[in-house]
Design a protein around this motif. Structure first.
Motif, PDB file in Angstrom:
ATOM      1  N   MET A   1       0.874  -1.234  -0.102  1.00  0.00           N
ATOM      2  CA  MET A   1       0.018   0.123   0.166  1.00  0.00           C
ATOM      3  C   MET A   1       0.830   1.180  -0.051  1.00  0.00           C
ATOM      4  O   MET A   1       1.802   1.402   0.723  1.00  0.00           O
ATOM      5  CB  MET A   1      -0.894  -0.064   1.296  1.00  0.00           C
ATOM      6  CG  MET A   1      -1.974   0.971   1.217  1.00  0.00           C
ATOM      7  SD  MET A   1      -3.209   0.878   2.652  1.00  0.00           S
ATOM      8  CE  MET A   1      -3.664  -0.811   2.594  1.00  0.00           C
ATOM      9  N   PRO A   2       0.811   2.245  -0.966  1.00  0.00           N
ATOM     10  CA  PRO A   2       1.473   3.383  -1.008  1.00  0.00           C
ATOM     11  C   PRO A   2       1.411   4.414   0.222  1.00  0.00           C
ATOM     12  O   PRO A   2       0.312   4.353   0.603  1.00  0.00           O
ATOM     13  CB  PRO A   2       0.884   4.036  -2.206  1.00  0.00           C
ATOM     14  CG  PRO A   2       0.150   2.991  -3.086  1.00  0.00           C
ATOM     15  CD  PRO A   2      -0.146   2.022  -1.879  1.00  0.00           C
ATOM     16  N   LYS A   3       2.628   4.810   0.532  1.00  0.00           N
ATOM     17  CA  LYS A   3       2.493   5.610   1.901  1.00  0.00           C
ATOM     18  C   LYS A   3       2.693   7.162   0.952  1.00  0.00           C
ATOM     19  O   LYS A   3       3.452   7.389   0.251  1.00  0.00           O
ATOM     20  CB  LYS A   3       3.777   5.640   2.530  1.00  0.00           C
ATOM     21  CG  LYS A   3       3.542   4.400   3.664  1.00  0.00           C
ATOM     22  CD  LYS A   3       4.720   4.482   4.454  1.00  0.00           C
ATOM     23  CE  LYS A   3       4.998   3.165   5.294  1.00  0.00           C
ATOM     24  NZ  LYS A   3       4.029   2.924   5.757  1.00  0.00           N
ATOM     25  N   ILE A   4       1.609   8.073   1.497  1.00  0.00           N
ATOM     26  CA  ILE A   4       1.565   9.396   0.854  1.00  0.00           C
ATOM     27  C   ILE A   4       1.865  10.318   2.086  1.00  0.00           C
ATOM     28  O   ILE A   4       1.250   9.933   3.031  1.00  0.00           O
ATOM     29  CB  ILE A   4       0.317   9.681   0.392  1.00  0.00           C
ATOM     30  CG1 ILE A   4       0.076   8.850  -0.808  1.00  0.00           C
ATOM     31  CG2 ILE A   4       0.080  11.079  -0.051  1.00  0.00           C
ATOM     32  CD1 ILE A   4      -1.207   8.956  -1.580  1.00  0.00           C
ATOM     33  N   THR A   5       2.621  11.333   2.100  1.00  0.00           N
ATOM     34  CA  THR A   5       3.063  12.209   2.960  1.00  0.00           C
ATOM     35  C   THR A   5       2.245  13.648   2.773  1.00  0.00           C
ATOM     36  O   THR A   5       2.549  14.192   1.615  1.00  0.00           O
ATOM     37  CB  THR A   5       4.332  12.381   3.247  1.00  0.00           C
ATOM     38  OG1 THR A   5       5.180  11.344   3.208  1.00  0.00           O
ATOM     39  CG2 THR A   5       4.897  13.809   4.337  1.00  0.00           C
ATOM     40  N   TYR A   6       1.377  13.855   3.797  1.00  0.00           N
ATOM     41  CA  TYR A   6       0.457  15.206   3.590  1.00  0.00           C
ATOM     42  C   TYR A   6       1.145  16.221   4.433  1.00  0.00           C
ATOM     43  O   TYR A   6       1.473  16.043   5.960  1.00  0.00           O
ATOM     44  CB  TYR A   6      -0.808  14.870   4.016  1.00  0.00           C
ATOM     45  CG  TYR A   6      -1.680  14.038   3.144  1.00  0.00           C
ATOM     46  CD1 TYR A   6      -2.461  14.403   2.120  1.00  0.00           C
ATOM     47  CD2 TYR A   6      -1.660  12.501   3.666  1.00  0.00           C
ATOM     48  CE1 TYR A   6      -3.205  13.319   1.499  1.00  0.00           C
ATOM     49  CE2 TYR A   6      -2.137  11.755   2.877  1.00  0.00           C
ATOM     50  CZ  TYR A   6      -3.003  11.986   1.815  1.00  0.00           C
ATOM     51  OH  TYR A   6      -3.732  11.036   0.976  1.00  0.00           O
ATOM     52  N   VAL A   7       1.535  17.349   3.992  1.00  0.00           N
ATOM     53  CA  VAL A   7       2.054  18.353   4.789  1.00  0.00           C
ATOM     54  C   VAL A   7       1.236  19.654   5.029  1.00  0.00           C
ATOM     55  O   VAL A   7       0.833  20.077   4.077  1.00  0.00           O
ATOM     56  CB  VAL A   7       3.727  18.706   4.145  1.00  0.00           C
ATOM     57  CG1 VAL A   7       4.247  19.711   5.017  1.00  0.00           C
ATOM     58  CG2 VAL A   7       4.472  17.442   3.935  1.00  0.00           C
ATOM     59  N   GLU A   8       0.897  19.678   6.263  1.00  0.00           N
ATOM     60  CA  GLU A   8      -0.133  20.896   6.517  1.00  0.00           C
ATOM     61  C   GLU A   8       0.709  22.173   6.379  1.00  0.00           C
ATOM     62  O   GLU A   8       2.056  22.287   6.370  1.00  0.00           O
ATOM     63  CB  GLU A   8      -0.409  20.796   7.956  1.00  0.00           C
ATOM     64  CG  GLU A   8      -1.307  19.582   8.626  1.00  0.00           C
ATOM     65  CD  GLU A   8      -1.647  19.660  10.014  1.00  0.00           C
ATOM     66  OE1 GLU A   8      -2.191  20.913  10.520  1.00  0.00           O
ATOM     67  OE2 GLU A   8      -1.760  18.752  10.736  1.00  0.00           O
ATOM     68  N   PHE A   9       0.250  23.201   6.205  1.00  0.00           N
ATOM     69  CA  PHE A   9       0.429  24.619   5.981  1.00  0.00           C
ATOM     70  C   PHE A   9       1.604  24.867   7.219  1.00  0.00           C
ATOM     71  O   PHE A   9       2.782  25.638   6.832  1.00  0.00           O
ATOM     72  CB  PHE A   9      -0.309  25.604   5.779  1.00  0.00           C
ATOM     73  CG  PHE A   9       0.170  26.951   5.689  1.00  0.00           C
ATOM     74  CD1 PHE A   9       0.661  27.452   4.406  1.00  0.00           C
ATOM     75  CD2 PHE A   9       0.351  28.138   6.570  1.00  0.00           C
ATOM     76  CE1 PHE A   9       0.979  28.368   3.966  1.00  0.00           C
ATOM     77  CE2 PHE A   9       0.655  29.235   6.417  1.00  0.00           C
ATOM     78  CZ  PHE A   9       1.248  29.530   4.967  1.00  0.00           C
ATOM     79  N   SER A  10       1.627  24.305   8.360  1.00  0.00           N
ATOM     80  CA  SER A  10       2.342  24.495   9.487  1.00  0.00           C
ATOM     81  C   SER A  10       3.568  24.003   9.253  1.00  0.00           C
ATOM     82  O   SER A  10       4.530  24.199   9.990  1.00  0.00           O
ATOM     83  CB  SER A  10       1.735  24.258  10.767  1.00  0.00           C
ATOM     84  OG  SER A  10       1.493  22.895  11.043  1.00  0.00           O
ATOM     85  N   GLY A  11       3.620  22.760   8.534  1.00  0.00           N
ATOM     86  CA  GLY A  11       4.817  21.986   8.316  1.00  0.00           C
ATOM     87  C   GLY A  11       4.541  20.587   8.863  1.00  0.00           C
ATOM     88  O   GLY A  11       5.389  19.891   8.801  1.00  0.00           O
ATOM     89  N   LYS A  12       3.500  20.433   9.698  1.00  0.00           N
ATOM     90  CA  LYS A  12       3.346  19.279  10.399  1.00  0.00           C
ATOM     91  C   LYS A  12       2.977  18.043   9.320  1.00  0.00           C
ATOM     92  O   LYS A  12       2.294  18.211   8.281  1.00  0.00           O
ATOM     93  CB  LYS A  12       1.951  19.147  11.348  1.00  0.00           C
ATOM     94  CG  LYS A  12       1.897  17.930  11.917  1.00  0.00           C
ATOM     95  CD  LYS A  12       0.859  17.964  13.180  1.00  0.00           C
ATOM     96  CE  LYS A  12       0.657  16.831  13.919  1.00  0.00           C
ATOM     97  NZ  LYS A  12      -0.625  16.822  14.610  1.00  0.00           N
ATOM     98  N   GLU A  13       3.707  16.811   9.186  1.00  0.00           N
ATOM     99  CA  GLU A  13       3.474  15.781   8.540  1.00  0.00           C
ATOM    100  C   GLU A  13       2.801  14.803   8.986  1.00  0.00           C
ATOM    101  O   GLU A  13       2.585  14.310  10.013  1.00  0.00           O
ATOM    102  CB  GLU A  13       4.878  15.206   7.975  1.00  0.00           C
ATOM    103  CG  GLU A  13       5.829  16.335   7.195  1.00  0.00           C
ATOM    104  CD  GLU A  13       7.073  15.558   6.802  1.00  0.00           C
ATOM    105  OE1 GLU A  13       7.388  14.448   7.148  1.00  0.00           O
ATOM    106  OE2 GLU A  13       7.693  16.444   6.148  1.00  0.00           O
ATOM    107  N   HIS A  14       2.139  14.149   7.905  1.00  0.00           N
ATOM    108  CA  HIS A  14       1.114  13.126   8.237  1.00  0.00           C
ATOM    109  C   HIS A  14       1.584  11.986   7.281  1.00  0.00           C
ATOM    110  O   HIS A  14       1.105  12.260   5.936  1.00  0.00           O
ATOM    111  CB  HIS A  14      -0.492  13.447   8.171  1.00  0.00           C
ATOM    112  CG  HIS A  14      -0.956  14.572   8.832  1.00  0.00           C
ATOM    113  ND1 HIS A  14      -1.406  14.125  10.187  1.00  0.00           N
ATOM    114  CD2 HIS A  14      -0.816  15.704   8.958  1.00  0.00           C
ATOM    115  CE1 HIS A  14      -1.699  15.182  10.796  1.00  0.00           C
ATOM    116  NE2 HIS A  14      -1.391  16.358   9.974  1.00  0.00           N
TER     117      HIS A  14
END
Length: 107
Positions: A1-14
């Motif tokens: 399953m692919p991992k995708i990184t979402y980066v909030e405007f604040s810089g916090k990564e998910h």
């Protein structure tokens, strides 16, 4: 399953596992990633799932289609070549490591 990184405007990564066949928007929504509202539920009718694709990934994704390009006119602070509607990016196995950055707000 692919991992995708979402980066909030604040810089916090998910970093989220997203099943192939879902959209990048669905991956964020299903995993509680803040910053993607997806008011239209993925119908490409609102631009509230706008994100900036990491430059290393722009050429690796399917080309933007006319309807998505038209809807980006309504998105907040688009960036030419980087702005996409995440509801229009269907996840495939070769998208493992994709990074998308979220704008300060959605309109």
């Amino acid at each position: 399953m692919p991992k995708i990184t979402y980066v909030e405007f604040s810089g916090k990564e998910h970093v989220v596992d997203v099943a192939s066949g879902l959209t990048v928007m669905e991956g964020a929504r299903d995993n509680g990633v803040p910053g993607i509202e997806a008011d239209c539920g993925g119908a490409c009718a609102c631009s509230t799932c706008h994100a900036y694709v990491d430059p290393d990934w722009v050429e690796k994704l399917p080309a933007i289609e006319d309807m998505e390009e038209d809807m980006l006119d309504f998105a907040y602070e688009t960036q030419p070549g980087l702005s996409r509607l995440t509801c229009q990016i269907k996840v495939t196995d070769d998208m493992d490591g994709l990074v998308v950055k979220l704008p300060e707000k959605q309109i």
